[in-house]
Design an enzyme around this catalytic site. Structure first.
Site, PDB file in Angstrom:
ATOM      1  N   SER A 144       6.734 -11.315   0.406  1.00 42.17           N
ATOM      2  CA  SER A 144       7.524 -10.094   0.556  1.00 42.17           C
ATOM      3  C   SER A 144       8.996 -10.425   0.413  1.00 42.17           C
ATOM      4  O   SER A 144       9.427 -11.535   0.769  1.00 42.17           O
ATOM      5  CB  SER A 144       7.283  -9.472   1.931  1.00 42.17           C
ATOM      6  OG  SER A 144       8.213  -8.424   2.191  1.00 42.17           O
ATOM      7  N   TYR A 157       6.565  -9.570  10.818  1.00 44.01           N
ATOM      8  CA  TYR A 157       6.123  -9.535   9.431  1.00 44.01           C
ATOM      9  C   TYR A 157       6.981 -10.461   8.571  1.00 44.01           C
ATOM     10  O   TYR A 157       6.466 -11.289   7.808  1.00 44.01           O
ATOM     11  CB  TYR A 157       6.199  -8.102   8.910  1.00 44.01           C
ATOM     12  CG  TYR A 157       5.796  -7.926   7.472  1.00 44.01           C
ATOM     13  CD1 TYR A 157       4.456  -7.899   7.108  1.00 44.01           C
ATOM     14  CD2 TYR A 157       6.765  -7.770   6.474  1.00 44.01           C
ATOM     15  CE1 TYR A 157       4.089  -7.727   5.776  1.00 44.01           C
ATOM     16  CE2 TYR A 157       6.397  -7.593   5.147  1.00 44.01           C
ATOM     17  CZ  TYR A 157       5.063  -7.571   4.799  1.00 44.01           C
ATOM     18  OH  TYR A 157       4.695  -7.407   3.488  1.00 44.01           O
TER      19      TYR A 157
END
Length: 261
Positions: A144, A157
């Site tokens: 990501s 995350y």
């Protein structure tokens, strides 16, 4: 230029039941790969593989929890016995739970690392051991752009994705002598179920594209969020012969949202 190096190869995709994982599985199938699709969502997984098989592609579903090392090992053994040697691995499985640091419970933190980091480690370790004996293979971890820049409400995350990113680069360094290439694709905002968790109202992508000063997001310079197929295209390039001299690289596909960081 024709894409080569995928046709006929067994490709394992984790998180294949939906979103980016599904797009990657379908893209690999179009290039002639034998697709081993892994996910915990069995019904969606069976639907995907049935669709692929119906279009003339060899594909099989493997319901597996990638956060469990023992389950991963059983899955890898089954795939190699049933489909053949795994020559391509794409780690896509991931979870996202939004919340400020003070609101994150121990279980929230652990859930991110169990899937986003441990899952990448368990699956890559099992596969690369076999690839090394054959001196060939390509691994891509879908990380990501949150692994590159801090994101409010996304600390667990972002941290778990940063860990899997660096792990994949280290993997590439260790196994380069076995001609195994290990790269990372880091998406930004992409139209998936996970992305929609971040939408605050019915305005959808508008605030994401425009950015928000209160959360220190600069928006997306290209003026759109990605489709899962945009991410899959980058994966296909990296596992193909067109990227045969690329390893330990992190390709960011975010429309410029992290300003090239």
């Amino acid at each position: 230029m024709e894409i080569t190096g995928i046709n006929g190869k067994v490709a394992l995709v984790t998180g294949a039941a939906q979103g980016i994982g599904e797009a990657v599985a379908r893209a690999l199938a179009r290039e002639g790969a034998v697709v081993a699709a892994c996910d915990q969502k069995e019904a969606e997984l069976i639907s995907l593989t049935a669709d692929l098989c119906g279009s003339g592609v060899q594909a099989a579903a493997y319901k597996t929890d990638v956060s469990c090392s023992a389950e991963v090992e059983v899955m890898i053994e089954r795939i190699e016995e049933e489909l053949g040697p795994i020559e391509i691995l794409v780690n896509v499985a991931g979870v996202l739970r939004i919340g400020g640091v003070e609101s994150l419970g121990d279980e929230d933190w652990q859930a991110h690392f169990n899937v986003n980091t441990n899952g990448v480690f368990y699956t890559s370790r099992s596969v690369v051991r076999r690839m090394a004996s054959r001196n060939s293979g390509a691994i891509v971890t879908v990380s990501s752009n949150a692994s590159k820049v801090p994101r409010a409400q996304m600390s667990a995350y972002a941290a778990s994705k940063a860990a899997s990113t660096m792990f994949t680069k280290c993997l590439g360094l260790e196994y380069a002598r076995h001609h195994i290439r290990c790269n990372v694709v880091s998406p930004g905002s992409t139209d998936t179920g996970m992305q929609r968790l971040l939408w605050k109202d019915d305005q959808g992508t508008g605030p994401i594209i425009e950015g928000a000063l209160d959360s220190y997001r600069v928006g997306i310079p290209l003026g759109r969020i990605a489709l899962p197929s945009d991410i899959a295209d980058a994966v296909i390039f990296l596992v193909s012969d067109r990227a045969r001299h690329m390893t330990m690289q992190d390709v960011c596909v975010d429309g410029g949202a992290t300003l090239g960081c």
